[in-house]
Design an enzyme around this catalytic site. Structure first.
Site, PDB file in Angstrom:
ATOM      1  N   GLU A 206     -63.150  35.412 -15.391  1.00 14.63           N
ATOM      2  CA  GLU A 206     -61.886  35.637 -14.667  1.00 14.63           C
ATOM      3  C   GLU A 206     -60.667  35.605 -15.572  1.00 14.63           C
ATOM      4  OE1 GLU A 206     -59.400  33.987 -10.774  1.00 14.63           O
ATOM      5  OE2 GLU A 206     -61.488  33.407 -11.078  1.00 14.63           O
ATOM      6  N   LYS A 222     -62.682  35.870  -5.978  1.00  9.06           N
ATOM      7  CA  LYS A 222     -62.877  35.025  -4.802  1.00  9.06           C
ATOM      8  C   LYS A 222     -63.869  35.729  -3.893  1.00  9.06           C
ATOM      9  CE  LYS A 222     -61.056  31.782  -4.355  1.00  9.06           C
ATOM     10  NZ  LYS A 222     -61.506  30.403  -4.733  1.00  9.06           N
TER      11      LYS A 222
END
Length: 395
Positions: A206, A222
């Protein structure tokens, strides 16, 4: 081992390392030039300290909208900021005890290029990793999920990320184990950062914040499912995961808007499904043009800690995190990556482990919304940490 004070700097011997997000042509030939360690007990503003230290060592990052040309004095620097330091920058300092207190809350390490790479010495003691001890039981984790759901019901928050911790004793050299994390599939920020009696190994996919040519980019992740055809279809069809994801994208848009030129924030690749190890994850890309005069310190204050590991609203979520999690987040859920005159690239330290003198530490969790099932959230955290623990063990 060398001892470096909280604001100390020293000229260091040639120790070659692999830093997450360092340019491919540099990795393997980086020689440490100077470093800064800082802990919350030292006082002061870690974002300002980082920017000032880098400027003093030839890396002036006072206007990221107009990147400076690369000089010859230094190559770049590793930058690590803990989740606790990020919470302090956001105005929510935590008193939760840290499970690995030898780790600093800020580390900045400046490098130049060396001509050769030193071969690591053979380990004197065979590698052994003991059983993992969790910081909370599955029942306690599930109860914390219910507590977040109750807070959502009261209107305190919309979403809060909960993170659990585990530790295992080891013997031998932990660095080869931590380096294995960087080889995991999808480890965009794979690499290792070491210090005095501590080391961090990262396998994060990420992007917390990247700055290139005056463009700010963040890629929040997410939503998770097993990396099967059925898991991909389930993730794409999940209203709960999409709602959770879009809340964080909106939070990231707001974070970037604080440091961007007005009207330049855009969202690309909304809810794109990508793979990390044996998991599908939903990722979006948010971009903006950096405001004139944006310096590194303001960049860190606006983006740390990352919204995908806090929740929304960020400050309220951080208060619930401090109340519910039994130990601190240590090296996880912070920032780790590379800064240079012409770009910044920091990963969010999910899928990250740390070593102190006695134990390895891992962290894993997930975002909690009103629709969260406590038992499913416990299982998701276990699924995220399984490849990390297997790699550390050498399986």
């Amino acid at each position: 081992m060398r001892k470096i004070g909280p604001y100390g700097v020293e000229t260091l011997p040639q120790v070659l390392v692999d830093v997450p997000a360092a340019p491919p042509g540099c990795r393997g030939s980086l020689v440490e030039r100077a470093r800064l360690h800082w802990r919350r007990a030292d006082g002061g503003d870690p974002a300002a300290l980082a920017e000032e230290f880098l400027a003093a060592h030839g890396l002036a990052l006072h206007d990221l909208a107009r990147p400076a040309p690369h000089g010859t004095r230094v190559c770049g620097a590793a930058l690590y900021l803990s989740a606790a330091a990020g919470a302090q920058l956001a105005g929510a300092p935590s008193t939760t005890p840290e499970p690995a207190p030898t780790l600093p809350d800020l580390a900045v390490v400046v490098y130049h290029h060396g001509s050769t790479r030193s071969a690591p010495a053979p380990a004197a003691t065979p590698w052994w990793l003991g059983p993992w001890t969790e910081s909370w039981t599955p029942g306690q984790h599930a109860a914390a999920v219910d507590a977040v759901r109750a807070a959502i019901g009261r209107g305190d928050v919309y979403q809060t990320n909960l993170v659990g911790h585990a530790a295992a004793r080891y013997t031998g050299d932990p660095l080869p184990a931590l380096r294995r994390l960087g080889a995991l599939p999808g480890a965009r920020y794979g690499g290792v950062l070491t210090g005095d009696d501590w080391a961090i190994g990262c396998a994060s996919p990420e992007t917390l914040i990247e700055v290139r040519d005056g463009t700010l980019t963040t890629r929040p992740i997410k939503g998770t499912r097993p990396a099967t055809a059925a898991g991909r279809a389930e993730l794409l069809d999940s209203a709960k995961e999409r709602a959770e994801h879009i809340m964080i994208v909106d939070l990231e848009r707001n974070d970037l808007a604080r440091i961007a030129r007005t009207g330049t924030v855009t969202v690309d690749d909304l809810f794109a499904v990508r793979r990390w190890c044996d998991l599908w994850q939903a990722e979006s890309t948010v971009r903006a043009a950096a405001a004139d005069g944006l310096g590194l310190a303001d960049l860190l204050r606006a983006t740390c800690p990352g919204g995908s590991v806090t929740g929304a609203p960020k400050l309220a979520a951080l208060r619930h995190i401090a109340a519910l999690e039994p130990v601190g987040r240590g090296a996880s859920m912070g920032a780790l990556g590379w800064v240079a005159p012409d770009h910044v690239d920091l990963g969010l330290t999910i899928r990250t482990a740390a070593a102190d003198g006695e134990k390895l530490h891992t962290w894993a969790g997930g975002g909690i919304t009103w629709d969260s099932d406590p038992h499913a959230e416990v299982a998701e955290a276990a699924a995220k940490t399984t490849p990390i623990r297997a790699a550390l063990a050498g399986r």
